[in-house]
Design an enzyme around this catalytic site. Structure first.
Site, PDB file in Angstrom:
ATOM      1  N   GLY A  39       0.798  -1.228   0.000  1.00 54.03           N
ATOM      2  CA  GLY A  39       0.000   0.000   0.000  1.00 54.03           C
ATOM      3  C   GLY A  39       0.826   1.271   0.000  1.00 54.03           C
ATOM      4  N   GLY A 114     -10.133  -4.197  -7.833  1.00 53.64           N
ATOM      5  CA  GLY A 114     -11.307  -4.944  -7.385  1.00 53.64           C
ATOM      6  C   GLY A 114     -12.549  -4.059  -7.411  1.00 53.64           C
ATOM      7  N   THR A 143      -9.214   0.019   1.035  1.00 53.83           N
ATOM      8  CA  THR A 143      -8.628   0.680  -0.135  1.00 53.83           C
ATOM      9  C   THR A 143      -7.900   1.974   0.198  1.00 53.83           C
ATOM     10  OG1 THR A 143     -10.870   1.500  -0.519  1.00 53.83           O
ATOM     11  CG2 THR A 143     -10.124  -0.299  -1.914  1.00 53.83           C
ATOM     12  N   LEU A 186       5.513  18.566   7.069  1.00 52.19           N
ATOM     13  CA  LEU A 186       6.653  18.779   7.959  1.00 52.19           C
ATOM     14  C   LEU A 186       7.736  17.725   7.754  1.00 52.19           C
ATOM     15  CD1 LEU A 186       4.705  19.873  11.145  1.00 52.19           C
ATOM     16  CD2 LEU A 186       6.061  21.316   9.616  1.00 52.19           C
ATOM     17  N   GLU A 187       7.322  16.473   7.517  1.00 53.47           N
ATOM     18  CA  GLU A 187       8.341  15.430   7.319  1.00 53.47           C
ATOM     19  C   GLU A 187       9.081  15.655   5.998  1.00 53.47           C
ATOM     20  OE1 GLU A 187       6.724  11.491   7.798  1.00 53.47           O
ATOM     21  OE2 GLU A 187       6.183  11.832   9.894  1.00 53.47           O
ATOM     22  N   GLU A 203       0.465  27.413   5.687  1.00 60.09           N
ATOM     23  CA  GLU A 203      -0.557  26.722   6.481  1.00 60.09           C
ATOM     24  C   GLU A 203      -1.764  27.639   6.626  1.00 60.09           C
ATOM     25  OE1 GLU A 203      -1.242  23.655   8.040  1.00 60.09           O
ATOM     26  OE2 GLU A 203      -3.060  24.721   8.637  1.00 60.09           O
ATOM     27  N   MET A 324      -5.925   8.751   9.949  1.00 56.64           N
ATOM     28  CA  MET A 324      -5.441   7.982   8.795  1.00 56.64           C
ATOM     29  C   MET A 324      -4.012   7.536   9.076  1.00 56.64           C
ATOM     30  SD  MET A 324      -6.998  10.026   5.587  1.00 56.64           S
ATOM     31  CE  MET A 324      -8.694   9.792   5.063  1.00 56.64           C
ATOM     32  N   HIS A 450      19.101   3.415  33.752  1.00 56.32           N
ATOM     33  CA  HIS A 450      19.924   4.613  33.652  1.00 56.32           C
ATOM     34  C   HIS A 450      21.209   4.278  32.910  1.00 56.32           C
ATOM     35  CE1 HIS A 450      21.716   8.420  34.749  1.00 56.32           C
ATOM     36  NE2 HIS A 450      22.813   7.764  35.115  1.00 56.32           N
TER      37      HIS A 450
HETATM   38  P1  NAI Z   1      -2.650  16.508   7.721  1.00 54.42           P
HETATM   39  O1  NAI Z   1      -4.088  16.451   7.965  1.00 54.42           O
HETATM   40  O2  NAI Z   1      -1.696  15.960   8.699  1.00 54.42           O
HETATM   41  O3  NAI Z   1      -2.205  18.039   7.519  1.00 54.42           O
HETATM   42  C1  NAI Z   1      -2.769  18.845   6.524  1.00 54.42           C
HETATM   43  C2  NAI Z   1      -2.463  20.293   6.861  1.00 54.42           C
HETATM   44  O4  NAI Z   1      -2.893  21.093   5.789  1.00 54.42           O
HETATM   45  C3  NAI Z   1      -3.204  20.783   8.093  1.00 54.42           C
HETATM   46  O5  NAI Z   1      -2.298  21.487   8.888  1.00 54.42           O
HETATM   47  C4  NAI Z   1      -4.270  21.679   7.513  1.00 54.42           C
HETATM   48  O6  NAI Z   1      -4.661  22.712   8.375  1.00 54.42           O
HETATM   49  C5  NAI Z   1      -3.555  22.230   6.292  1.00 54.42           C
HETATM   50  N1  NAI Z   1      -4.441  22.719   5.253  1.00 54.42           N
HETATM   51  C6  NAI Z   1      -5.646  22.238   4.878  1.00 54.42           C
HETATM   52  N2  NAI Z   1      -6.137  22.982   3.866  1.00 54.42           N
HETATM   53  C7  NAI Z   1      -5.218  23.935   3.587  1.00 54.42           C
HETATM   54  C8  NAI Z   1      -5.129  24.986   2.647  1.00 54.42           C
HETATM   55  N3  NAI Z   1      -6.111  25.210   1.800  1.00 54.42           N
HETATM   56  N4  NAI Z   1      -4.031  25.776   2.630  1.00 54.42           N
HETATM   57  C9  NAI Z   1      -3.015  25.550   3.518  1.00 54.42           C
HETATM   58  N5  NAI Z   1      -3.049  24.561   4.439  1.00 54.42           N
HETATM   59  C10 NAI Z   1      -4.127  23.770   4.472  1.00 54.42           C
HETATM   60  O7  NAI Z   1      -2.448  15.895   6.263  1.00 54.42           O
HETATM   61  P2  NAI Z   1      -1.151  15.422   5.482  1.00 54.42           P
HETATM   62  O8  NAI Z   1       0.076  16.025   6.061  1.00 54.42           O
HETATM   63  O9  NAI Z   1      -1.446  15.662   4.049  1.00 54.42           O
HETATM   64  O10 NAI Z   1      -1.132  13.887   5.760  1.00 54.42           O
HETATM   65  C11 NAI Z   1      -2.230  13.074   5.315  1.00 54.42           C
HETATM   66  C12 NAI Z   1      -2.455  11.933   6.248  1.00 54.42           C
HETATM   67  O11 NAI Z   1      -1.387  11.033   6.201  1.00 54.42           O
HETATM   68  C13 NAI Z   1      -2.641  12.386   7.662  1.00 54.42           C
HETATM   69  O12 NAI Z   1      -3.918  12.005   8.059  1.00 54.42           O
HETATM   70  C14 NAI Z   1      -1.595  11.680   8.453  1.00 54.42           C
HETATM   71  O13 NAI Z   1      -2.215  11.058   9.548  1.00 54.42           O
HETATM   72  C15 NAI Z   1      -1.022  10.634   7.502  1.00 54.42           C
HETATM   73  N6  NAI Z   1       0.417  10.621   7.625  1.00 54.42           N
HETATM   74  C16 NAI Z   1       0.978  10.111   8.744  1.00 54.42           C
HETATM   75  C17 NAI Z   1       2.331  10.116   8.918  1.00 54.42           C
HETATM   76  C18 NAI Z   1       2.902   9.580  10.162  1.00 54.42           C
HETATM   77  O14 NAI Z   1       2.206   8.841  10.857  1.00 54.42           O
HETATM   78  N7  NAI Z   1       4.118   9.932  10.521  1.00 54.42           N
HETATM   79  C19 NAI Z   1       3.235  10.667   7.907  1.00 54.42           C
HETATM   80  C20 NAI Z   1       2.543  11.195   6.788  1.00 54.42           C
HETATM   81  C21 NAI Z   1       1.188  11.158   6.664  1.00 54.42           C
END
Ligand code: NAI
Length: 471
Positions: A39, A114, A143, A186-187, A203, A324, A450
């Site tokens: 995936g 599918g 999916t 951020l990553e 943001e 997610m 420690h």
């Molecule tokens: P996210 O939901 O983490 O962040 C999206 C950001 O975009 C938020 O800060 C939001 O306020 C901002 N945003 C929304 N609309 C906007 C706009 N029109 N203009 C500017 N900023 C806007 O989503 P992201 O980073 O895309 O990640 C997607 C998913 O993938 C997340 O749900 C996350 O849980 C998952 N993910 C998890 C990781 C991990 O566990 N380390 C790493 C990467 C993704």
């Protein structure tokens, strides 16, 4: 072909569910449209991003941090091709690993897309081959999700792209604009900053990492700014376009992107990463043929056994409600199958950790301070900075802190928020403690070796009762 369980999607939700189903004696099959199993997470998400985060962090360490250790290094440079090759090698090994596990557990794999065509019937379609219909006693939809789009920002397959593109840029961008200061922004913003790009993060909200404990997110914000990431908060992106046409797919020298932000000067850059969230993948699944219902946000509605509104059809992971996250999907997949076979299955939604793999890492579980305040729950708070942790000093990674929030009346741990070295690993202790309904005193009375970073958690637990020893 007939199976007890047909799983659509071979990601971190679907593939563990298939393995668990096989372990429990079901004749299980998994349909995956990509050649590689695993995936988004394994192919173009968690795993390759962590590979690049690790490599780029090694660069920063070599360029800047080794000096403090008394190690002098000259002539450091980046071989991006090798860095990408290493990343691709890791992905290949892990996706191959899922193939191996399927064979070992006798899970049948169907390669193709599918689509449900009626109760108990799924068609697998793949270019160049005849569609194949399979019979399924039960169907599990796993999916996942895809990048959410933003009006006016259209990925062009080159300069304006998603996280998938940002995992394979052919060269280090001069200036990367990231839209969205969430996990992905951020990553991957950190990766390219470390490799030498100027990075501007736009943001929409007045803060980064919405949903996360705000004190922890504020601390992260300060650290990222110190690292050189530029932020524009409260920035409403109106659109992004590329100037300078491409000739037969080739990139024209000087092609650049223009990002329009409301009330501000347009930003010129050479790449744009769109990371404003993800949306469930439910298109083309034939859900209407069996009456599977969606909620107002396009997610499949399920009950506590992951059963959809259609009999014998289940759904888990990014297509249903909840964070997610790969591990959330995996747990749901396993629990769903266990419900199906044994009648019992369990996911504790109060203890799902979330980790941002920046440097330092940010890891959280349970409730944030804002959530506790909103719910009117009285809590006590214990904080301990890594500055005062011996191991963190030896590592030369003293930024950040551990924060424990415990119920004021019962002392039960309600939330733990860590920003600091290896926070993603440290959070496991907090998750296990919360799973067992631990109090902060339980952690305070637990022996922590420690010198380890985990002592910061111990001290934060002591601090809940105002008796930390080292601050
Ligand atoms: P996210 O939901 O983490 O962040 C999206 C950001 O975009 C938020 O800060 C939001 O306020 C901002 N945003 C929304 N609309 C906007 C706009 N029109 N203009 C500017 N900023 C806007 O989503 P992201 O980073 O895309 O990640 C997607 C998913 O993938 C997340 O749900 C996350 O849980 C998952 N993910 C998890 C990781 C991990 O566990 N380390 C790493 C990467 C993704």
């Amino acid at each position: 072909m007939k199976h007890d369980l047909v799983i659509i999607g071979g990601g971190p939700g679907g593939y563990p569910a298939a393995i668990r189903a096989a372990q429990l004696g079901l004749n299980a099959a998994c349909i995956e449209k990509e050649n590689q199993l695993g995936g988004t997470c394994v192919r173009v998400g968690c795993i390759p991003s962590k590979a690049l985060l690790e490599s780029s962090e090694k660069l920063v360490e070599t360029q800047h941090d080794l000096k403090a250790h008394g190690i002098k290094v000259n002539g450091v440079s980046v071989d991006l091709t090798q860095m990408m090759k290493r990343k691709d090698g890791i992905v290949k090994a892990l996706t191959g690993g899922v193939d191996f596990l399927f064979k070992k557990n006798k899970v049948t794999r169907y390669k193709g897309t599918g689509r449900i065509v009626g109760p108990g019937r799924v068609v697998v379609e793949s270019e160049g081959t005849e569609p194949q219909e399979i019979e399924a006693e039960n169907i599990l939809i796993a999916t996942g999700s895809k990048t959410a789009q933003l009006k006016g920002v259209v990925p062009d397959g080159d300069r304006i792209g998603t996280s998938t593109d940002a995992l394979s840029y052919p060269e280090v961008p001069k200036h990367l604009v990231v839209i969205g200061a969430g996990y992905i922004g951020l990553e991957l913003g950190s990766v390219w900053k470390r490799l030498g790009a100027q990075v501007t993060v736009l943001e929409y909200l007045p803060r980064i990492l919405p949903g996360m404990d705000s004190e922890t997110a504020d601390e992260a914000f300060k650290i990222f700014q110190k690292q050189g990431l530029k932020f524009q908060l409260g920035a409403k992106v109106l659109g992004a376009r590329v100037e300078g046409a491409r000739v037969e797919g080739a990139r024209v020298e000087g092609a650049e992107c223009i990002v329009e932000v409301e009330g501000a000067e347009p930003i010129r850059c050479d790449r744009v990463l769109l990371s404003v969230g993800r949306v469930p993948n439910t298109d083309g699944l034939g859900l209407e043929t069996v009456g599977v219902q969606l909620d107002e946000r396009g997610r499949i509605t399920v009950d506590e056994k992951f059963q959809t509104s259609a009999p014998n059809i289940y759904a888990i992971g990014d297509v249903i409600v909840g964070p997610m996250l790969a591990h959330k999907a995996s747990e749901e997949g396993v629990a769903c199958v266990e419900h199906l076979v044994t009648g019992y299955g369990h996911v504790n939604y109060d203890t799902i950790p979330g980790i941002v793999y920046t440097q330092p890492e940010i890891a959280t579980v349970g409730k944030s301070e804002e959530q506790l305040k909103d719910a009117g729950i009285e809590y006590r708070k214990g904080v301990f900075p890594f500055q005062a942790n011996g191991r963190a000093r030896a590592l030369n990674q003293t930024e950040g802190r551990v924060k424990i929030l415990a119920d004021a009346a019962t002392d039960r741990i309600l939330g733990v928020h860590i920003i600091g070295p290896r926070a993603g690993d440290l959070i496991a202790e907090a998750v296990a403690a919360m799973e067992f309904g631990a109090s902060s005193e339980d952690i305070a009375r637990t022996v922590h070796a420690h010198p380890t970073l985990s002592e910061a958690l111990h001290e934060a637990a002591l601090a809940v009762d105002s008796r930390a020893l080292h601050i």
